[in-house]
Scaffold this motif. Structure first.
Motif, PDB file in Angstrom:
ATOM      1  N   TYR A  17      -1.724  -2.390  -3.744  1.00 45.38           N
ATOM      2  CA  TYR A  17      -1.427  -2.533  -5.330  1.00 45.38           C
ATOM      3  C   TYR A  17      -0.629  -3.754  -5.606  1.00 45.38           C
ATOM      4  O   TYR A  17       0.380  -4.011  -4.906  1.00 45.38           O
ATOM      5  N   TRP A  24      -8.849  -2.463  -2.085  1.00 39.85           N
ATOM      6  CA  TRP A  24      -8.975  -1.601  -0.838  1.00 39.85           C
ATOM      7  C   TRP A  24      -9.300  -3.086   0.097  1.00 39.85           C
ATOM      8  O   TRP A  24     -10.076  -3.887  -0.014  1.00 39.85           O
ATOM      9  N   TYR A  32       1.728   9.115  -4.827  1.00 43.58           N
ATOM     10  CA  TYR A  32       0.519   8.749  -5.077  1.00 43.58           C
ATOM     11  C   TYR A  32       0.176   8.873  -6.784  1.00 43.58           C
ATOM     12  O   TYR A  32      -0.618   8.195  -7.063  1.00 43.58           O
ATOM     13  N   LEU A  52      -6.684   0.203  12.660  1.00 46.05           N
ATOM     14  CA  LEU A  52      -5.934   0.749  11.738  1.00 46.05           C
ATOM     15  C   LEU A  52      -7.010   0.886  10.654  1.00 46.05           C
ATOM     16  O   LEU A  52      -7.775   0.284  10.398  1.00 46.05           O
ATOM     17  N   PRO A  53      -6.657   1.992   9.685  1.00 47.12           N
ATOM     18  CA  PRO A  53      -7.528   2.405   8.698  1.00 47.12           C
ATOM     19  C   PRO A  53      -7.340   1.277   7.663  1.00 47.12           C
ATOM     20  O   PRO A  53      -6.576   0.500   7.388  1.00 47.12           O
ATOM     21  N   PRO A  54      -8.564   1.168   6.643  1.00 45.36           N
ATOM     22  CA  PRO A  54      -8.349   0.274   5.482  1.00 45.36           C
ATOM     23  C   PRO A  54      -7.175   0.908   4.656  1.00 45.36           C
ATOM     24  O   PRO A  54      -6.842   2.031   4.523  1.00 45.36           O
ATOM     25  N   ARG A  55      -6.691  -0.125   3.976  1.00 46.84           N
ATOM     26  CA  ARG A  55      -5.757   0.222   3.096  1.00 46.84           C
ATOM     27  C   ARG A  55      -5.616  -0.289   1.506  1.00 46.84           C
ATOM     28  O   ARG A  55      -6.323  -1.109   1.344  1.00 46.84           O
ATOM     29  N   LYS A  56      -5.260   0.688   0.729  1.00 49.50           N
ATOM     30  CA  LYS A  56      -5.378   0.015  -0.598  1.00 49.50           C
ATOM     31  C   LYS A  56      -4.177  -0.530  -1.100  1.00 49.50           C
ATOM     32  O   LYS A  56      -2.964   0.171  -1.121  1.00 49.50           O
ATOM     33  N   ILE A  68       6.131   4.223   0.403  1.00 47.89           N
ATOM     34  CA  ILE A  68       6.831   5.437   0.510  1.00 47.89           C
ATOM     35  C   ILE A  68       8.028   5.384   1.958  1.00 47.89           C
ATOM     36  O   ILE A  68       9.034   5.819   1.756  1.00 47.89           O
ATOM     37  N   SER A  69       7.364   4.299   2.839  1.00 48.09           N
ATOM     38  CA  SER A  69       8.470   4.259   3.858  1.00 48.09           C
ATOM     39  C   SER A  69       9.845   3.247   3.414  1.00 48.09           C
ATOM     40  O   SER A  69      10.824   3.723   4.127  1.00 48.09           O
ATOM     41  N   TYR A 106       0.712  -1.139   0.103  1.00 46.71           N
ATOM     42  CA  TYR A 106      -0.041  -0.017   0.150  1.00 46.71           C
ATOM     43  C   TYR A 106       0.736   1.338  -0.080  1.00 46.71           C
ATOM     44  O   TYR A 106       2.212   1.044   0.309  1.00 46.71           O
ATOM     45  N   GLY A 107       0.365   2.312  -0.444  1.00 49.63           N
ATOM     46  CA  GLY A 107       1.133   3.770  -0.695  1.00 49.63           C
ATOM     47  C   GLY A 107       1.975   4.015   0.578  1.00 49.63           C
ATOM     48  O   GLY A 107       3.316   4.153   0.275  1.00 49.63           O
ATOM     49  N   TYR A 108       1.574   4.068   1.761  1.00 51.86           N
ATOM     50  CA  TYR A 108       2.349   4.512   2.785  1.00 51.86           C
ATOM     51  C   TYR A 108       3.619   3.568   2.920  1.00 51.86           C
ATOM     52  O   TYR A 108       4.819   3.842   3.102  1.00 51.86           O
TER      53      TYR A 108
END
Lengths: 189, 110
Positions: B80, B67, B51, B74-78, B34-35, B29-31
Motif C-alpha cells: 500500500y 501486488w 485489513y 516468499l509469497p507475493p505481497r500487496k 500489523i507487526s 504490506y498488511g502483515y
C-alpha cells in the motif's frame, strides 16, 4: 499449504459470498499471503489460525465495513425484504390475535373449571342446594352421569390441561415475536 | 475504573491516522503494518481490524495498492502506498491532532 489452512481460506471465501468476485479473490489472496509469510517465519498452522481468529469473524469484519460504506441497491435484497414483510404481515394478522386470545382464555378456563366443580362438590357433600350447580358437570352424551366428587377430580385434570395449552400458546406467541424481531434486525444489517 | 474501554476508543479514533502515517513513511504490506503496530500496545490491532480498514482507505482513495512478487520462497505481497488525497487527509488530521493536544494541555493548565 496445509489442509487446515486451506480449509480456513475456503470457509472465509464462503462467508465472503456477498462481496464481488474480483474483490473476494483479492481479499483471500491477501490473507493467503500473510499465512504464507507466517509459515515462512516458522509459525505452526494452529498458531496461524489462532492469530487470524475465526474465519467467519474475519470475513464479517470485511462485510461490516463494506455494507456500511456501500448502500448499493440490490434487487435480491429488496425482494427478500418484501417477502419477509409480506409473510410476517399476513401471518401476524392471524397468528398474533389467535394466540393472544387463546393464551389467556385457556388459562382462565383452566382455573375456572376446577373452581366450579369444587363448588358443585361442596354443594353435594354438604347438601347445600346452591342454585344452578346442576348445570355444571361432565356430560358424556347424557348417558353416563358422574358422582360430583369424581367430576371434581376429572375437572382438575382438564383444568391442568387447559392451563398447559394456554401456557403453550403464550410461549408460542413470545417465540413468534422474538423470531420476527431477530430476523428483521438481521435483514437490515 | 475502566481504562481499557477508553483506550479502545482512542485506538478506534487514531488507528486510521497511524496507519496512514506508516504508509507515508514507506509503502508497506498488511502483515508488515500489523507487526509494526504490535510493537505499540496502545494501537496494536488484529487482522480483522487492519485489513478491512486498509480496504476502506483504498476505496476512499487515500492509498493505492500494488501486488508485488517477493524473493524466492516468499509469497507475493500487496503493498500500500499513499496518494495525494491521502497526503491531504494526513495534513488535515495532523492539524486536528495538534489542536487536540493543545486543548488538552490548556485545560490541564500547563
Amino acid at each position: 499449504m496445509e489442509k487446515m489452512l486451506n480449509e480456513y481460506l475456503e470457509k472465509m471465501e464462503k462467508y465472503l459470498r456477498p462481496v464481488a468476485v474480483s474483490e473476494r479473490v483479492d481479499i483471500i489472496k491477501e490473507i493467503k499471503s500473510e499465512i504464507q509469510e507466517l509459515q515462512s517465519n516458522g509459525m505452526p498452522a494452529e498458531e496461524i489460525i489462532e492469530r487470524l481468529g475465526n474465519p467467519k469473524d474475519l470475513a464479517k469484519a470485511y462485510l461490516g465495513d463494506l455494507l456500511a460504506k456501500e448502500s448499493r441497491f440490490s434487487w435480491n435484497r429488496f425482494l427478500i425484504v418484501c417477502a419477509f414483510y409480506s409473510v410476517v404481515g399476513f401471518s401476524g394478522m392471524i397468528v398474533i390475535p389467535c394466540l393472544a386470545i387463546i393464551a389467556p382464555v385457556f388459562i382462565f378456563c383452566g382455573i375456572l373449571t376446577p373452581i366450579l366443580m369444587a363448588v358443585k362438590m361442596i354443594s353435594y357433600i354438604f347438601a347445600l342446594g346452591i342454585p344452578y350447580v346442576e348445570n355444571f358437570g361432565i356430560f358424556v352424551g347424557g348417558i353416563v352421569t358422574f358422582n360430583p366428587i369424581v367430576e371434581f377430580i376429572i375437572s382438575l385434570v382438564i383444568g391442568a390441561l387447559l392451563c398447559l395449552v394456554g401456557r403453550g400458546a403464550w410461549k408460542l406467541l413470545v417465540f413468534y415475536c422474538k423470531k420476527i424481531s431477530t430476523t428483521a434486525s438481521n435483514l437490515s444489517i | 475504573m475502566n481504562i481499557d474501554d477508553w483506550k479502545s476508543q482512542i485506538k478506534r479514533g487514531t488507528l486510521e491516522f497511524c496507519i496512514l502515517l506508516m504508509i507515508r513513511q514507506q509503502p508497506s504490506y498488511g502483515y508488515e503494518i500489523i507487526s509494526t503496530l504490535e510493537k505499540y500496545p496502545i494501537i496494536a490491532a488484529k487482522e480483522n481490524t487492519i485489513y478491512p480498514l486498509l480496504r476502506r482507505l483504498l476505496k476512499e482513495e487515500y492509498i493505492t495498492s500494488l501486488w508485488q512478487e517477493s524473493a524466492e520462497g516468499l509469497p507475493p505481497r500487496k503493498y500500500y502506498s499513499i496518494t495525494d488525497k491521502g497526503l491531504e487527509y494526513i495534513a488535515a488530521m495532523s492539524v486536528e491532532w495538534e489542536n487536540l493536544i493543545n486543548v488538552i494541555n490548556e485545560i490541564k493548565g500547563e
